[in-house]
Design a protein around this motif. Sequence first.
Motif, short mmCIF file in Angstrom:
data_model
loop_
_atom_site.label_atom_id
_atom_site.label_comp_id
_atom_site.label_asym_id
_atom_site.label_seq_id
_atom_site.Cartn_x
_atom_site.Cartn_y
_atom_site.Cartn_z
N THR A 194 0.80 -1.23 0.00
CA THR A 194 0.00 0.00 0.00
C THR A 194 0.84 1.27 0.00
N ALA A 195 2.17 1.17 -0.02
CA ALA A 195 3.01 2.37 -0.01
C ALA A 195 2.73 3.25 -1.22
N ILE A 196 2.53 2.64 -2.39
CA ILE A 196 2.24 3.40 -3.60
C ILE A 196 0.92 4.13 -3.46
N LEU A 197 -0.11 3.45 -2.94
CA LEU A 197 -1.41 4.09 -2.75
C LEU A 197 -1.31 5.24 -1.76
N ARG A 198 -0.52 5.05 -0.71
CA ARG A 198 -0.36 6.10 0.29
C ARG A 198 0.29 7.35 -0.31
N PHE A 255 0.34 8.20 -3.53
CA PHE A 255 -0.58 8.75 -4.52
C PHE A 255 -1.71 9.52 -3.85
N ASP A 256 -2.27 8.96 -2.80
CA ASP A 256 -3.40 9.59 -2.11
C ASP A 256 -3.00 10.88 -1.40
N SER A 257 -1.78 10.96 -0.93
CA SER A 257 -1.35 12.11 -0.14
C SER A 257 -1.06 13.36 -0.99
N LEU A 272 -0.81 14.22 -10.62
CA LEU A 272 -1.01 12.91 -10.00
C LEU A 272 -2.51 12.68 -9.82
N LEU A 273 -3.23 12.75 -10.92
CA LEU A 273 -4.68 12.59 -10.92
C LEU A 273 -5.09 11.13 -11.09
N GLY A 320 -9.77 8.51 3.09
CA GLY A 320 -10.87 9.46 3.20
C GLY A 320 -11.25 10.13 1.90
N HIS A 321 -10.57 9.78 0.80
CA HIS A 321 -10.84 10.38 -0.51
C HIS A 321 -11.49 9.36 -1.43
#
Length: 218
Positions: free
Chosen positions: A65-69, A71-73, A79-80, A123-124
């Motif tokens: 999940t590091a990539i998702l973290r 990207f989300d941050s 970075l859409l 939360g997004h």
Amino acid sequence: MEPTAPTAAGARNHGAAPPTGSGGAPLGGASAAAQAASGAGGSSAGAKLPDAASGATKKELKRDTAILREFDSSEDPNLLVLYHHIRDSSFDAFNGREYTAQMLRYCTSGFKVVLIAPRKIGGHNYALICLQHADAEKNVLCQLAYLCFRQFVGASMLVKKRCFGCHMPTEKKCTACQCAFFCSKECQKSCWSAHKPMCKMIDAAAIQVDADCLEVKL
């Protein structure tokens, strides 16, 4: 063709029908990409799916999940959209225009959007856009979909539910294709010349939309 007024993205089920890509800004650097490919670091798990014909393992997917973290941050408009390269097992991020260009490459190569899976991360809100090719041999287990807890054979892109015009968070989408988000008619009109080619190639009536939005824990 005039742009279709965006509407709030609801859970609708229509029908069903699914590429490799290029471009974008690398996410996570070489080490993060390598971790995502190998499953090292973070919270990770592996999944091996057998070949129905031979019983041999065809491919192993790793969840990190590091990539998702990362990207989300980020609120960077570049970075859409998150995308996974099959050839080199790395992740890229696209802006709106790059996403449109990639979608056009998919559509002109025989891939079709068949599924949209809502996701909530940090939360997004997100939409996992899933595509398949008519030739089943061109579809492989999707690393990005697996990362988002959706088993899928084909290709996918994870799209932030942000306006493609002003980048503000929005649940409103183009009703003609369901694969792009616009907060208002004004923003959609301002992006219409760029969005139109992609919009015309997607058959929204053939897309299944998952009813439930799954939250991905980071």
